[in-house]
Design a protein around this motif. Structure first.
Motif, PDB file in Angstrom:
ATOM      1  N   GLY A 157       4.333 -12.823   2.532  1.00 19.14           N
ATOM      2  CA  GLY A 157       3.151 -12.340   2.571  1.00 19.14           C
ATOM      3  C   GLY A 157       2.674 -11.601   3.809  1.00 19.14           C
ATOM      4  O   GLY A 157       3.749 -11.397   4.806  1.00 19.14           O
ATOM      5  N   ASP A 158       1.537 -10.830   3.904  1.00 21.10           N
ATOM      6  CA  ASP A 158       1.237 -10.105   5.325  1.00 21.10           C
ATOM      7  C   ASP A 158      -0.148 -10.486   5.621  1.00 21.10           C
ATOM      8  O   ASP A 158      -1.116 -10.509   4.415  1.00 21.10           O
ATOM      9  CB  ASP A 158       1.595  -8.513   4.657  1.00 21.10           C
ATOM     10  CG  ASP A 158       1.263  -7.573   5.933  1.00 21.10           C
ATOM     11  OD1 ASP A 158       0.116  -7.405   6.448  1.00 21.10           O
ATOM     12  OD2 ASP A 158       2.212  -7.124   6.270  1.00 21.10           O
ATOM     13  N   PRO A 159      -0.487 -10.438   6.728  1.00 14.84           N
ATOM     14  CA  PRO A 159      -1.794 -10.774   7.263  1.00 14.84           C
ATOM     15  C   PRO A 159      -2.966  -9.548   6.443  1.00 14.84           C
ATOM     16  O   PRO A 159      -4.173 -10.221   6.502  1.00 14.84           O
ATOM     17  CB  PRO A 159      -2.093 -10.602   8.626  1.00 14.84           C
ATOM     18  CG  PRO A 159      -0.567 -11.021   8.998  1.00 14.84           C
ATOM     19  CD  PRO A 159       0.341 -10.230   7.870  1.00 14.84           C
ATOM     20  N   LEU A 160      -2.553  -8.689   6.113  1.00 15.32           N
ATOM     21  CA  LEU A 160      -3.494  -7.450   5.620  1.00 15.32           C
ATOM     22  C   LEU A 160      -3.727  -7.839   4.054  1.00 15.32           C
ATOM     23  O   LEU A 160      -4.444  -7.011   3.494  1.00 15.32           O
ATOM     24  CB  LEU A 160      -3.100  -6.078   6.085  1.00 15.32           C
ATOM     25  CG  LEU A 160      -3.298  -5.561   7.323  1.00 15.32           C
ATOM     26  CD1 LEU A 160      -2.826  -4.155   7.564  1.00 15.32           C
ATOM     27  CD2 LEU A 160      -4.895  -5.385   7.523  1.00 15.32           C
ATOM     28  N   ASP A 161      -2.831  -8.486   3.434  1.00 16.58           N
ATOM     29  CA  ASP A 161      -3.066  -8.667   1.912  1.00 16.58           C
ATOM     30  C   ASP A 161      -4.367  -9.037   1.567  1.00 16.58           C
ATOM     31  O   ASP A 161      -4.630  -8.349   0.471  1.00 16.58           O
ATOM     32  CB  ASP A 161      -2.024  -9.622   1.565  1.00 16.58           C
ATOM     33  CG  ASP A 161      -0.489  -9.460   1.385  1.00 16.58           C
ATOM     34  OD1 ASP A 161      -0.290  -8.146   1.869  1.00 16.58           O
ATOM     35  OD2 ASP A 161       0.459 -10.260   1.550  1.00 16.58           O
ATOM     36  N   TYR A 243       0.667  -0.327   6.755  1.00 19.35           N
ATOM     37  CA  TYR A 243       1.035  -1.546   5.549  1.00 19.35           C
ATOM     38  C   TYR A 243       1.627  -0.932   4.811  1.00 19.35           C
ATOM     39  O   TYR A 243       2.917  -1.511   4.042  1.00 19.35           O
ATOM     40  CB  TYR A 243      -0.271  -1.926   5.389  1.00 19.35           C
ATOM     41  CG  TYR A 243      -0.089  -2.987   4.069  1.00 19.35           C
ATOM     42  CD1 TYR A 243      -0.119  -4.273   4.437  1.00 19.35           C
ATOM     43  CD2 TYR A 243      -0.300  -2.488   2.848  1.00 19.35           C
ATOM     44  CE1 TYR A 243       0.143  -5.005   3.368  1.00 19.35           C
ATOM     45  CE2 TYR A 243       0.000  -3.417   1.909  1.00 19.35           C
ATOM     46  CZ  TYR A 243      -0.076  -4.700   2.186  1.00 19.35           C
ATOM     47  OH  TYR A 243       0.228  -5.704   1.081  1.00 19.35           O
TER      48      TYR A 243
END
Length: 276
Positions: A157-161, A243
């Motif tokens: 996962g990524d915080p911007l997802d 990103y």
């Protein structure tokens, strides 16, 4: 209606085939008439991927009527429909260029099954309601597959997802040409419309599951996903560019897994009951 390049449609075809809800086929086979030709109208057929997948999974003689607004795609589709059904019966195909949103019950006379893939989310509420009405009034079954539902799972996962997913989903629901698209609401809206008309509706999940062996599909999907999010919310661009580069490097290295959720619907006329 949105135009899609044949190369993109062919690239996604294996992921589409793997995602399609095969559990809907048994009740569909039970519904379709035996010992007579089945007439199938494929709406927004693209290159014909649904026909290539479905024709050989259904028994009996079939006549496919392929509808799309794009003549190039129709040419691809008509040439590639399998010639034989599940039991070896003959499969025939014809192409008709037309606006699928204008179809009414009279246009579907003599049709056994209406099919579509990745179409409902490109329609408006009124268009889906009109299509449901036409299908039910004509007494057809319908198999409506691979409509986006708005849920995307990326690993790691990524915080911007979440922000990109929300912007993309808003883009899918945008107003274009005076039409408010349903996007991720399409499956719910269609199921409700058919249910109100008395049809039996069976729903199923049909998620793309993209692993390291599908890096090129991951790349093109990511570029489209992030691009649509930024188009919807331009202030995301500075962080989205970084990103996207990070995600593309992960995809190229075989480190990214993606699950893109879709929904499938089987609709049987009010007089029939689906074997869930």
């Amino acid at each position: 209606m949105t135009a899609f390049a044949p190369d993109w449609l062919y690239l996604r075809e294996p992921a589409d085939a793997a995602a399609r809800a095969t559990e809907l086929l048994d009740p569909l086979r039970e519904y379709l008439p035996e010992n007579e030709e089945v007439v199938i109208r494929d709406l927004g057929c693209g290159t014909g991927s649904l026909g290539r997948w479905l024709a050989a999974r259904l028994p009996g003689a079939q006549r496919w009527i392929l509808h799309d607004h794009d003549t190039e795609l129709l040419t691809h589709a008509r040439a590639s429909i399998p010639e034989s059904a599940l039991d070896g019966s003959l499969v025939d195909a014809v192409a008709e260029q037309r606006d699928v949103t204008a179809l009414r019950a009279a246009d579907l006379a003599g049709t056994s099954l209406v099919t579509a893939s990745a179409l409902l989310d490109l329609l408006t509420r009124d268009e889906v309601t009109a299509l449901a009405t036409a299908i039910v009034e004509a007494g057809c079954a319908a198999l409506l597959m691979l409509s986006v539902t708005g849920k995307v799972e990326l690993s790691p996962g990524d915080p911007l997802d979440p922000a990109l997913a929300a912007a993309f989903n808003a883009h899918q629901r945008r107003v274009t040409g005076g039409r408010r698209l349903l996007g991720p609401n399409a499956v719910d809206v269609a199921a409700t419309a058919f249910g109100r008309l008395g049809a039996t509706v069976v729903r199923a999940e049909s998620a793309w599951r993209l692993g390291p062996d599908q890096a090129e599909l991951q790349r093109q999907w990511l570029e489209g996903w992030v691009g649509a999010a930024v188009e919807q919310l331009p202030q995301l661009r500075p962080v989205a560019d970084v990103y996207l580069q990070r995600r593309l490097e992960m995809a190229a290295a075989g480190e990214l897994h993606a699950v893109i959720h879709h929904g499938d619907l089987l609709v049987l006329p009010p007089s029939m009951e689906a074997a869930a």
